[in-house]
Enzyme design. Sequence first.
Site, PDB file in Angstrom:
ATOM      1  NE  ARG A   1     -13.564   7.302 -46.521  1.00  0.00           N
ATOM      2  CZ  ARG A   1     -14.818   7.305 -46.984  1.00  0.00           C
ATOM      3  NH1 ARG A   1     -15.154   8.586 -47.298  1.00  0.00           N
ATOM      4  NH2 ARG A   1     -15.770   6.664 -46.678  1.00  0.00           N
TER       5      ARG A   1
ATOM      6  NE  ARG B   1     -18.403   1.825 -45.988  1.00  0.00           N
ATOM      7  CZ  ARG B   1     -19.677   2.009 -46.004  1.00  0.00           C
ATOM      8  NH1 ARG B   1     -20.184   1.142 -46.033  1.00  0.00           N
ATOM      9  NH2 ARG B   1     -19.867   3.311 -45.962  1.00  0.00           N
TER      10      ARG B   1
ATOM     11  NE  ARG C   1     -25.558   4.635 -45.299  1.00  0.00           N
ATOM     12  CZ  ARG C   1     -24.475   5.114 -45.052  1.00  0.00           C
ATOM     13  NH1 ARG C   1     -24.336   6.151 -44.280  1.00  0.00           N
ATOM     14  NH2 ARG C   1     -23.427   4.562 -45.463  1.00  0.00           N
TER      15      ARG C   1
ATOM     16  NE  ARG D   1     -23.102   3.544 -50.022  1.00  0.00           N
ATOM     17  CZ  ARG D   1     -22.374   4.395 -49.052  1.00  0.00           C
ATOM     18  NH1 ARG D   1     -23.033   5.396 -48.739  1.00  0.00           N
ATOM     19  NH2 ARG D   1     -21.286   4.075 -48.749  1.00  0.00           N
TER      20      ARG D   1
ATOM     21  CE  LYS E   1     -18.096  10.695 -42.943  1.00  0.00           C
ATOM     22  NZ  LYS E   1     -18.290   9.283 -42.444  1.00  0.00           N
TER      23      LYS E   1
END
Length: 225
Positions: free
Chosen positions: A88, A171, A127, A160, A13
């Site tokens: 969300r 998540r 990532r 992160r 996204k």
Amino acid sequence: MRLVLLGPPGAGKGTQARALGALWHIPQIASGDLLRAAVYEGTELGREARTFMDRGQLVPDELVLKLIAERLTHRDAQAGFILDGFPRSVSQAEALAEMIGRKRWAIDKVVAVIVPDQEIVQRISGRRTCKGCNAMYHVKFEPPKIAGVCDKCGGELYQRADDVEATVRERLNVYETNTRPLLDHYRRLGLLAEVDGVGRTEEVAKRIIGALEGLLPASGTASKP
Ligand code: AMP
């Protein structure tokens, strides 16, 4: 154009919102980025949010809504925006509709980017994010030219805290429980389009642009207020 991008963490996204926002000259508004900025600045809101973020859980609506409401007052958001990571949950979607309804705005389209869970875990655990400009890389699939350094701004790349595998799984659970029902919510409102999020960035961008037919000028490249 007022667009919402939905999808699990790691669906791409952020990458898409940034690219399409640049194309249409409207900002990407990412609730995760706004929250991380508050954490970094050490504000009271940031301190409160952090405990939820580190566990991969949703930050309470009241805190997120405050950040989004403030961001929507900025000048660059007046002609349109791409929301990324917000809403969300159905309660956030209802709060958003009320918030923008007061400005006589409405969401034009909601695009859900669909990616299978196993691919997500692989994508997120590799990532790396730039501390300077939030650009994202992947150690294997999209490495920077120099390891640990952002191609775009020279900033330092980091992993992160919530991108480690156990937190990614949490998540994904949170996504299933809280965010997936939003697809039905927006489908009922006639706003939802679903696109396949697997493939190269440009291919997925084309699919999103295809889903916005009728909302964009013929070329798909100009901004639409
Ligand atoms: P993201 O960068 O979108 O993956 O978000 C990172 C973390 O920030 C999430 O795991 C949540 O803890 C928090 N967060 C981001 N957006 C929201 C939101 N709309 N509502 C609640 N928490 C959020």
